[in-house]
Scaffold this motif. Structure first.
Motif, PDB file in Angstrom:
ATOM      1  N   ILE A  11       0.866  -1.175   0.000  1.00 58.42           N
ATOM      2  CA  ILE A  11       0.000   0.000   0.000  1.00 58.42           C
ATOM      3  C   ILE A  11       0.900   1.221   0.000  1.00 58.42           C
ATOM      4  N   ALA A  12       0.748   2.033  -1.030  1.00 58.09           N
ATOM      5  CA  ALA A  12       1.571   3.227  -1.162  1.00 58.09           C
ATOM      6  C   ALA A  12       0.840   4.419  -0.560  1.00 58.09           C
ATOM      7  N   ALA A  20       4.883   9.773 -10.895  1.00 60.94           N
ATOM      8  CA  ALA A  20       4.332   8.598 -11.568  1.00 60.94           C
ATOM      9  C   ALA A  20       3.991   7.544 -10.522  1.00 60.94           C
ATOM     10  N   GLN A  21       2.929   6.800 -10.774  1.00 64.02           N
ATOM     11  CA  GLN A  21       2.512   5.698  -9.895  1.00 64.02           C
ATOM     12  C   GLN A  21       3.418   4.498 -10.155  1.00 64.02           C
ATOM     13  N   VAL A  22       4.007   3.934  -9.111  1.00 63.46           N
ATOM     14  CA  VAL A  22       4.825   2.734  -9.261  1.00 63.46           C
ATOM     15  C   VAL A  22       3.876   1.547  -9.324  1.00 63.46           C
ATOM     16  N   LEU A  23       3.862   0.856 -10.454  1.00 64.88           N
ATOM     17  CA  LEU A  23       2.999  -0.311 -10.609  1.00 64.88           C
ATOM     18  C   LEU A  23       3.724  -1.567 -10.154  1.00 64.88           C
ATOM     19  N   ILE A  24       4.998  -1.707 -10.540  1.00 61.88           N
ATOM     20  CA  ILE A  24       5.806  -2.866 -10.171  1.00 61.88           C
ATOM     21  C   ILE A  24       7.151  -2.351  -9.674  1.00 61.88           C
ATOM     22  N   THR A  25       7.562  -2.813  -8.510  1.00 59.69           N
ATOM     23  CA  THR A  25       8.842  -2.379  -7.953  1.00 59.69           C
ATOM     24  C   THR A  25       9.977  -3.243  -8.510  1.00 59.69           C
ATOM     25  N   PRO A  72     -18.343  -5.204 -21.600  1.00 57.98           N
ATOM     26  CA  PRO A  72     -19.350  -6.167 -21.160  1.00 57.98           C
ATOM     27  C   PRO A  72     -20.252  -6.573 -22.335  1.00 57.98           C
ATOM     28  N   TYR A  73     -20.997  -7.657 -22.159  1.00 58.88           N
ATOM     29  CA  TYR A  73     -21.893  -8.147 -23.207  1.00 58.88           C
ATOM     30  C   TYR A  73     -23.305  -8.315 -22.658  1.00 58.88           C
ATOM     31  N   GLY A  74     -24.266  -8.341 -23.578  1.00 60.66           N
ATOM     32  CA  GLY A  74     -25.651  -8.652 -23.228  1.00 60.66           C
ATOM     33  C   GLY A  74     -26.306  -7.670 -22.285  1.00 60.66           C
ATOM     34  N   GLY A  75     -25.926  -6.417 -22.333  1.00 62.06           N
ATOM     35  CA  GLY A  75     -26.548  -5.405 -21.482  1.00 62.06           C
ATOM     36  C   GLY A  75     -26.021  -5.377 -20.052  1.00 62.06           C
ATOM     37  N   ALA A  76     -25.083  -6.231 -19.734  1.00 66.06           N
ATOM     38  CA  ALA A  76     -24.507  -6.245 -18.378  1.00 66.06           C
ATOM     39  C   ALA A  76     -23.592  -5.033 -18.206  1.00 66.06           C
ATOM     40  N   LYS A  77     -23.317  -4.710 -16.967  1.00 68.14           N
ATOM     41  CA  LYS A  77     -22.410  -3.612 -16.617  1.00 68.14           C
ATOM     42  C   LYS A  77     -21.207  -4.205 -15.888  1.00 68.14           C
ATOM     43  N   ILE A  78     -20.059  -3.557 -16.035  1.00 63.38           N
ATOM     44  CA  ILE A  78     -18.844  -3.974 -15.323  1.00 63.38           C
ATOM     45  C   ILE A  78     -18.958  -3.567 -13.856  1.00 63.38           C
ATOM     46  N   ASP A  79     -18.570  -4.454 -12.963  1.00 61.83           N
ATOM     47  CA  ASP A  79     -18.514  -4.162 -11.539  1.00 61.83           C
ATOM     48  C   ASP A  79     -17.083  -3.712 -11.218  1.00 61.83           C
ATOM     49  N   PRO A  80     -16.848  -2.392 -11.072  1.00 67.04           N
ATOM     50  CA  PRO A  80     -15.486  -1.905 -10.830  1.00 67.04           C
ATOM     51  C   PRO A  80     -14.844  -2.485  -9.563  1.00 67.04           C
ATOM     52  N   ASP A  81     -15.657  -2.831  -8.560  1.00 67.66           N
ATOM     53  CA  ASP A  81     -15.121  -3.392  -7.325  1.00 67.66           C
ATOM     54  C   ASP A  81     -14.601  -4.816  -7.499  1.00 67.66           C
ATOM     55  N   THR A  96      -3.789  -4.763  -7.263  1.00 68.32           N
ATOM     56  CA  THR A  96      -5.122  -4.153  -7.258  1.00 68.32           C
ATOM     57  C   THR A  96      -5.162  -2.846  -6.480  1.00 68.32           C
ATOM     58  N   SER A  97      -4.546  -2.801  -5.305  1.00 69.04           N
ATOM     59  CA  SER A  97      -4.595  -1.576  -4.499  1.00 69.04           C
ATOM     60  C   SER A  97      -3.896  -0.411  -5.201  1.00 69.04           C
ATOM     61  N   ARG A  98      -2.929  -0.706  -6.056  1.00 71.70           N
ATOM     62  CA  ARG A  98      -2.191   0.348  -6.765  1.00 71.70           C
ATOM     63  C   ARG A  98      -2.982   0.928  -7.931  1.00 71.70           C
ATOM     64  N   VAL A  99      -3.907   0.154  -8.482  1.00 73.17           N
ATOM     65  CA  VAL A  99      -4.681   0.637  -9.625  1.00 73.17           C
ATOM     66  C   VAL A  99      -6.100   1.046  -9.235  1.00 73.17           C
ATOM     67  N   ARG A 100      -6.526   0.710  -8.012  1.00 71.84           N
ATOM     68  CA  ARG A 100      -7.919   0.903  -7.580  1.00 71.84           C
ATOM     69  C   ARG A 100      -8.462   2.294  -7.906  1.00 71.84           C
ATOM     70  N   SER A 101      -7.729   3.351  -7.635  1.00 69.38           N
ATOM     71  CA  SER A 101      -8.248   4.708  -7.861  1.00 69.38           C
ATOM     72  C   SER A 101      -8.340   5.063  -9.347  1.00 69.38           C
ATOM     73  N   PHE A 102      -7.805   4.214 -10.225  1.00 67.81           N
ATOM     74  CA  PHE A 102      -7.848   4.467 -11.665  1.00 67.81           C
ATOM     75  C   PHE A 102      -8.873   3.575 -12.378  1.00 67.81           C
ATOM     76  N   VAL A 103      -9.559   2.697 -11.629  1.00 68.34           N
ATOM     77  CA  VAL A 103     -10.526   1.777 -12.208  1.00 68.34           C
ATOM     78  C   VAL A 103     -11.860   2.485 -12.417  1.00 68.34           C
ATOM     79  N   GLN A 104     -12.398   2.316 -13.615  1.00 62.24           N
ATOM     80  CA  GLN A 104     -13.710   2.839 -13.981  1.00 62.24           C
ATOM     81  C   GLN A 104     -14.493   1.706 -14.620  1.00 62.24           C
ATOM     82  N   PRO A 105     -15.814   1.826 -14.768  1.00 58.20           N
ATOM     83  CA  PRO A 105     -16.581   0.770 -15.428  1.00 58.20           C
ATOM     84  C   PRO A 105     -16.129   0.513 -16.873  1.00 58.20           C
TER      85      PRO A 105
END
Length: 144
Positions: A11-12, A20-25, A72-81, A96-105
């Protein structure tokens, strides 16, 4: 289908606005790769969501713009969580914790990401509102 679970979470703290966000150390990149791991997309006949790598193909330079698109397919929506990003190493590293704030549907959009030079295999899992799972793995080749 066997799932590999991560045993390491980093957790950064807050970043300066221009950092820049460090994705991989470098320490994570030094971990051994998993035996027999191959980048692939698990689509089969499922109607689960698709994950596309939008980041430029070929050799990349760090820092880079890291983008993934969820479809997504068939009218479904992406669950960002539900989005999980795993660096495939031994042991795996949960990013996941490093990208969480950049995740959108619609996907993940990280304007400036730091990665050490080398090849980095990443797996992304996402679930839609109907509970269907989409998984893809890919390799990011970062030039020295």
């Amino acid at each position: 289908m066997a799932l590999l679970l991560s045993s390491a979470v980093v957790i950064a703290g807050p970043l300066p606005a221009d950092a820049a966000q460090v994705l991989i150390t470098p320490e994570e990149a030094a971990l051994p790769p998993p035996k027999g791991a191959v980048a692939s997309e698990r689509r089969g006949i499922t109607r689960g969501p698709k994950v596309d790598v939008v980041t430029s193909p070929g050799e990349l330079r760090s820092p880079m713009h890291f983008r993934l698109k969820f479809e997504p397919y068939g009218g479904a929506k992406i669950d960002p969580d539900s989005v999980k990003v795993i660096y495939l190493r031994t042991p795996n590293v949960d990013l996941t914790s490093r990208v969480r704030s950049f995740v959108q549907p619609t996907g993940i959009d990280m304007p400036e990401v730091e990665l050490p030079a080398g090849e980095h295999m990443v797996r992304v899992d996402v679930k839609d509102s109907d509970g269907r799972i989409g998984t893809t793995s890919f390799v990011l080749k970062v030039a020295p």
